[in-house]
Design a protein around this motif. Structure first.
Motif, PDB file in Angstrom:
ATOM      1  N   ILE A  90     -12.890   0.114 -22.391  1.00 47.28           N
ATOM      2  CA  ILE A  90     -11.895   0.554 -21.474  1.00 47.28           C
ATOM      3  C   ILE A  90     -11.086  -0.423 -20.624  1.00 47.28           C
ATOM      4  CG2 ILE A  90     -11.381   2.295 -19.718  1.00 47.28           C
ATOM      5  CD1 ILE A  90     -13.047   4.232 -21.280  1.00 47.28           C
ATOM      6  N   LYS A  91     -12.163  -1.291 -19.813  1.00 42.00           N
ATOM      7  CA  LYS A  91     -11.679  -2.340 -19.155  1.00 42.00           C
ATOM      8  C   LYS A  91     -10.883  -3.309 -19.873  1.00 42.00           C
ATOM      9  CE  LYS A  91     -15.401  -1.961 -15.521  1.00 42.00           C
ATOM     10  NZ  LYS A  91     -16.717  -2.649 -14.805  1.00 42.00           N
ATOM     11  N   SER A  92     -11.332  -3.493 -21.086  1.00 43.96           N
ATOM     12  CA  SER A  92     -10.483  -4.604 -21.778  1.00 43.96           C
ATOM     13  C   SER A  92      -8.700  -4.040 -21.998  1.00 43.96           C
ATOM     14  CB  SER A  92     -11.201  -4.993 -23.076  1.00 43.96           C
ATOM     15  OG  SER A  92     -10.803  -3.939 -23.949  1.00 43.96           O
ATOM     16  N   MET A  93      -8.863  -2.810 -21.758  1.00 45.91           N
ATOM     17  CA  MET A  93      -7.302  -2.289 -22.154  1.00 45.91           C
ATOM     18  C   MET A  93      -6.478  -2.259 -20.826  1.00 45.91           C
ATOM     19  SD  MET A  93      -7.949   0.581 -24.834  1.00 45.91           S
ATOM     20  CE  MET A  93      -9.410   1.219 -24.617  1.00 45.91           C
ATOM     21  N   PHE A  94      -7.129  -2.479 -19.540  1.00 42.98           N
ATOM     22  CA  PHE A  94      -6.645  -2.394 -18.371  1.00 42.98           C
ATOM     23  C   PHE A  94      -5.107  -2.848 -18.203  1.00 42.98           C
ATOM     24  CE2 PHE A  94     -10.376  -1.324 -15.396  1.00 42.98           C
ATOM     25  CZ  PHE A  94     -10.598  -0.186 -15.815  1.00 42.98           C
ATOM     26  N   LYS A  95      -5.078  -4.277 -18.930  1.00 39.76           N
ATOM     27  CA  LYS A  95      -3.737  -4.835 -18.907  1.00 39.76           C
ATOM     28  C   LYS A  95      -2.497  -4.264 -19.447  1.00 39.76           C
ATOM     29  CE  LYS A  95      -5.559  -7.799 -22.486  1.00 39.76           C
ATOM     30  NZ  LYS A  95      -6.199  -8.970 -22.662  1.00 39.76           N
ATOM     31  N   TRP A  96      -2.893  -3.221 -20.400  1.00 39.07           N
ATOM     32  CA  TRP A  96      -1.841  -2.568 -20.823  1.00 39.07           C
ATOM     33  C   TRP A  96      -1.455  -1.335 -20.449  1.00 39.07           C
ATOM     34  CZ3 TRP A  96      -5.407  -4.817 -24.491  1.00 39.07           C
ATOM     35  CH2 TRP A  96      -4.794  -5.971 -25.213  1.00 39.07           C
ATOM     36  N   MET A  97      -2.420  -0.793 -19.287  1.00 38.71           N
ATOM     37  CA  MET A  97      -2.371   0.605 -18.577  1.00 38.71           C
ATOM     38  C   MET A  97      -1.762   0.758 -17.569  1.00 38.71           C
ATOM     39  SD  MET A  97      -6.288   2.109 -18.818  1.00 38.71           S
ATOM     40  CE  MET A  97      -7.241   2.027 -20.154  1.00 38.71           C
ATOM     41  N   PRO A  98      -0.902   1.706 -17.169  1.00 40.60           N
ATOM     42  CA  PRO A  98      -0.560   1.940 -15.914  1.00 40.60           C
ATOM     43  C   PRO A  98      -1.324   1.899 -14.669  1.00 40.60           C
ATOM     44  CG  PRO A  98       0.504   3.519 -17.486  1.00 40.60           C
ATOM     45  CD  PRO A  98      -0.826   2.974 -18.035  1.00 40.60           C
ATOM     46  N   LYS A  99      -0.844   1.200 -13.589  1.00 36.84           N
ATOM     47  CA  LYS A  99      -1.674   1.178 -12.457  1.00 36.84           C
ATOM     48  C   LYS A  99      -2.339   2.325 -12.297  1.00 36.84           C
ATOM     49  CE  LYS A  99      -3.201  -1.133  -8.812  1.00 36.84           C
ATOM     50  NZ  LYS A  99      -4.572  -1.518  -9.084  1.00 36.84           N
ATOM     51  N   THR A 125      -6.621   2.705 -12.178  1.00 33.00           N
ATOM     52  CA  THR A 125      -7.235   3.213 -10.641  1.00 33.00           C
ATOM     53  C   THR A 125      -8.205   4.299 -10.994  1.00 33.00           C
ATOM     54  OG1 THR A 125      -5.540   2.513  -9.294  1.00 33.00           O
ATOM     55  CG2 THR A 125      -6.795   4.291  -8.168  1.00 33.00           C
ATOM     56  N   PHE A 126      -7.752   5.019 -11.674  1.00 37.87           N
ATOM     57  CA  PHE A 126      -8.616   6.260 -11.954  1.00 37.87           C
ATOM     58  C   PHE A 126     -10.022   5.725 -12.862  1.00 37.87           C
ATOM     59  CE2 PHE A 126     -10.055   8.975 -15.551  1.00 37.87           C
ATOM     60  CZ  PHE A 126     -10.409  10.167 -14.958  1.00 37.87           C
ATOM     61  N   TYR A 127      -9.780   5.057 -13.643  1.00 39.01           N
ATOM     62  CA  TYR A 127     -11.210   4.533 -14.460  1.00 39.01           C
ATOM     63  C   TYR A 127     -11.850   3.708 -13.412  1.00 39.01           C
ATOM     64  CZ  TYR A 127      -9.614   6.157 -18.989  1.00 39.01           C
ATOM     65  OH  TYR A 127      -9.193   7.142 -19.993  1.00 39.01           O
ATOM     66  N   GLU A 128     -11.377   2.855 -12.415  1.00 38.25           N
ATOM     67  CA  GLU A 128     -12.008   2.171 -11.737  1.00 38.25           C
ATOM     68  C   GLU A 128     -12.827   3.115 -10.689  1.00 38.25           C
ATOM     69  OE1 GLU A 128      -9.036  -0.435  -9.919  1.00 38.25           O
ATOM     70  OE2 GLU A 128      -9.473  -1.938 -11.402  1.00 38.25           O
ATOM     71  N   THR A 129     -12.393   4.307 -10.382  1.00 33.70           N
ATOM     72  CA  THR A 129     -13.025   5.274  -9.597  1.00 33.70           C
ATOM     73  C   THR A 129     -14.153   5.833 -10.411  1.00 33.70           C
ATOM     74  OG1 THR A 129     -11.059   5.654  -8.358  1.00 33.70           O
ATOM     75  CG2 THR A 129     -12.745   7.292  -8.246  1.00 33.70           C
ATOM     76  N   VAL A 130     -14.002   6.291 -11.367  1.00 32.56           N
ATOM     77  CA  VAL A 130     -14.805   6.846 -12.268  1.00 32.56           C
ATOM     78  C   VAL A 130     -16.030   5.564 -12.538  1.00 32.56           C
ATOM     79  CG1 VAL A 130     -15.337   7.682 -14.670  1.00 32.56           C
ATOM     80  CG2 VAL A 130     -13.201   8.389 -13.627  1.00 32.56           C
ATOM     81  N   PHE A 131     -15.686   4.434 -12.913  1.00 37.26           N
ATOM     82  CA  PHE A 131     -16.851   3.600 -13.021  1.00 37.26           C
ATOM     83  C   PHE A 131     -17.620   3.506 -11.893  1.00 37.26           C
ATOM     84  CE2 PHE A 131     -14.010   1.611 -16.533  1.00 37.26           C
ATOM     85  CZ  PHE A 131     -14.490   2.591 -17.470  1.00 37.26           C
ATOM     86  N   SER A 132     -17.148   3.104 -10.668  1.00 35.45           N
ATOM     87  CA  SER A 132     -17.865   3.138  -9.484  1.00 35.45           C
ATOM     88  C   SER A 132     -18.800   4.367  -9.118  1.00 35.45           C
ATOM     89  CB  SER A 132     -16.889   2.806  -8.294  1.00 35.45           C
ATOM     90  OG  SER A 132     -16.147   3.974  -7.980  1.00 35.45           O
ATOM     91  N   ARG A 133     -18.552   5.441  -9.439  1.00 35.88           N
ATOM     92  CA  ARG A 133     -19.228   6.628  -9.495  1.00 35.88           C
ATOM     93  C   ARG A 133     -20.293   6.633 -10.061  1.00 35.88           C
ATOM     94  NH1 ARG A 133     -14.947  11.861  -8.375  1.00 35.88           N
ATOM     95  NH2 ARG A 133     -14.341  11.180  -6.581  1.00 35.88           N
ATOM     96  N   LEU A 134     -20.140   6.258 -11.281  1.00 32.57           N
ATOM     97  CA  LEU A 134     -21.321   6.143 -12.439  1.00 32.57           C
ATOM     98  C   LEU A 134     -22.295   5.123 -12.119  1.00 32.57           C
ATOM     99  CD1 LEU A 134     -19.290   6.336 -15.876  1.00 32.57           C
ATOM    100  CD2 LEU A 134     -20.687   7.972 -14.843  1.00 32.57           C
ATOM    101  N   ASP A 135     -21.849   3.747 -11.415  1.00 29.06           N
ATOM    102  CA  ASP A 135     -22.484   2.854 -11.111  1.00 29.06           C
ATOM    103  C   ASP A 135     -23.598   3.453  -9.539  1.00 29.06           C
ATOM    104  OD1 ASP A 135     -21.519   1.125 -12.666  1.00 29.06           O
ATOM    105  OD2 ASP A 135     -20.238   0.232 -11.304  1.00 29.06           O
ATOM    106  N   LYS A 136     -22.886   4.331  -8.926  1.00 32.25           N
ATOM    107  CA  LYS A 136     -23.675   4.935  -7.836  1.00 32.25           C
ATOM    108  C   LYS A 136     -24.835   5.996  -8.276  1.00 32.25           C
ATOM    109  CE  LYS A 136     -20.063   4.587  -4.469  1.00 32.25           C
ATOM    110  NZ  LYS A 136     -18.943   5.398  -3.747  1.00 32.25           N
ATOM    111  N   ASN A 137     -24.155   6.616  -9.259  1.00 34.76           N
ATOM    112  CA  ASN A 137     -25.260   7.485 -10.005  1.00 34.76           C
ATOM    113  C   ASN A 137     -26.593   6.882 -10.742  1.00 34.76           C
ATOM    114  OD1 ASN A 137     -23.983   9.988  -9.099  1.00 34.76           O
ATOM    115  ND2 ASN A 137     -22.847  10.028 -11.025  1.00 34.76           N
ATOM    116  N   LYS A 138     -26.463   5.693 -11.391  1.00 31.10           N
ATOM    117  CA  LYS A 138     -27.528   5.129 -11.934  1.00 31.10           C
ATOM    118  C   LYS A 138     -28.300   4.460 -10.764  1.00 31.10           C
ATOM    119  CE  LYS A 138     -24.526   2.945 -15.685  1.00 31.10           C
ATOM    120  NZ  LYS A 138     -24.009   1.663 -16.212  1.00 31.10           N
ATOM    121  N   LYS A 139     -27.808   4.361  -9.587  1.00 27.70           N
ATOM    122  CA  LYS A 139     -29.021   3.752  -8.583  1.00 27.70           C
ATOM    123  C   LYS A 139     -29.810   4.755  -8.006  1.00 27.70           C
ATOM    124  CE  LYS A 139     -25.851   0.295  -7.299  1.00 27.70           C
ATOM    125  NZ  LYS A 139     -24.901  -0.317  -6.619  1.00 27.70           N
TER     126      LYS A 139
END
Length: 194
Positions: free
Chosen positions: A167-176, A180-194
């Motif tokens: 998903i991150k590799s496709m960021f350059k083709w996605m609207p901003k 932002t949506f995916y960055e928020t989701v990924f940061s929440r997933l990282d917090k849940n792992k800890k």
């Protein structure tokens, strides 16, 4: 679903009864819903979307004259109805044969008809009795079992790292907004792992 409807009637001050009627083969009148689904499908075929945010944007554009009302669910909107519903006697309801279900303020009663030609609803007590002493699963004084909100830790979300990387590799083709949506989701997933 039946438990969720019974719960809704308990917490609502304005609802007194809910009747669900099911289509009988050859006697369907759901054309309005079908037209909504086909309008959405036509629009999605011509559209490109990268995240739930862009999907919402597209759904809002499906019917420009009368836009659909889209409800975005949040974490606190999800309840665990299954945990308590299995403690009730729903297996005695012949759901595969039912043409109508009726729910009222009596939490432990479900009424159903197996044919639209039946004049009266059949009634069933959902209190499940178990064990040798035939004790109620619920408290003797008739407490109603209210479901809990599903917490994020109840059902851990695990997303494989290779999917995150894809998903991150496709960021350059996605609207901003989608990025932002995916960055928020990924940061929440990282917090849940800890």
């Amino acid at each position: 679903m039946s438990y969720a409807i019974a719960h809704l009637l308990q917490v609502s001050s304005s609802l007194k009864k809910i009747t669900m009627k099911f289509s009988v083969p050859g006697h369907s009148c759901i054309q309005e819903v079908d037209s909504v689904h086909s309008a959405i499908e036509r629009t999605l075929r011509k559209s490109e979307y990268s995240s739930p945010i862009s999907l919402i944007r597209i759904l809002l554009s499906v019917n420009s004259k009368k836009p659909y009302n889209i409800l975005q669910m949040r974490e606190q909107d999800f309840f665990d109805f299954n945990y308590y519903s299995v403690k009730m006697n729903y297996k005695s309801v012949p759901f595969s044969k039912v043409v109508a279900l009726e729910f009222n303020k009596s939490f432990y009663e479900i009424r159903y008809r197996l044919s639209f030609s039946e004049a009266e609803y059949r009634s069933l007590n959902l209190r499940q009795r178990i064990g040798r002493r035939q004790s109620h699963v619920t408290a003797e004084r008739g407490d109603i079992l209210f479901p809990e909100i599903l917490r994020k830790n109840d059902y851990a979300v695990v997303l494989a790292q290779h999917k995150v990387d894809a998903i991150k590799s496709m960021f350059k083709w996605m609207p901003k907004n989608d990025v932002t949506f995916y960055e928020t989701v990924f940061s929440r997933l990282d917090k849940n792992k800890k």
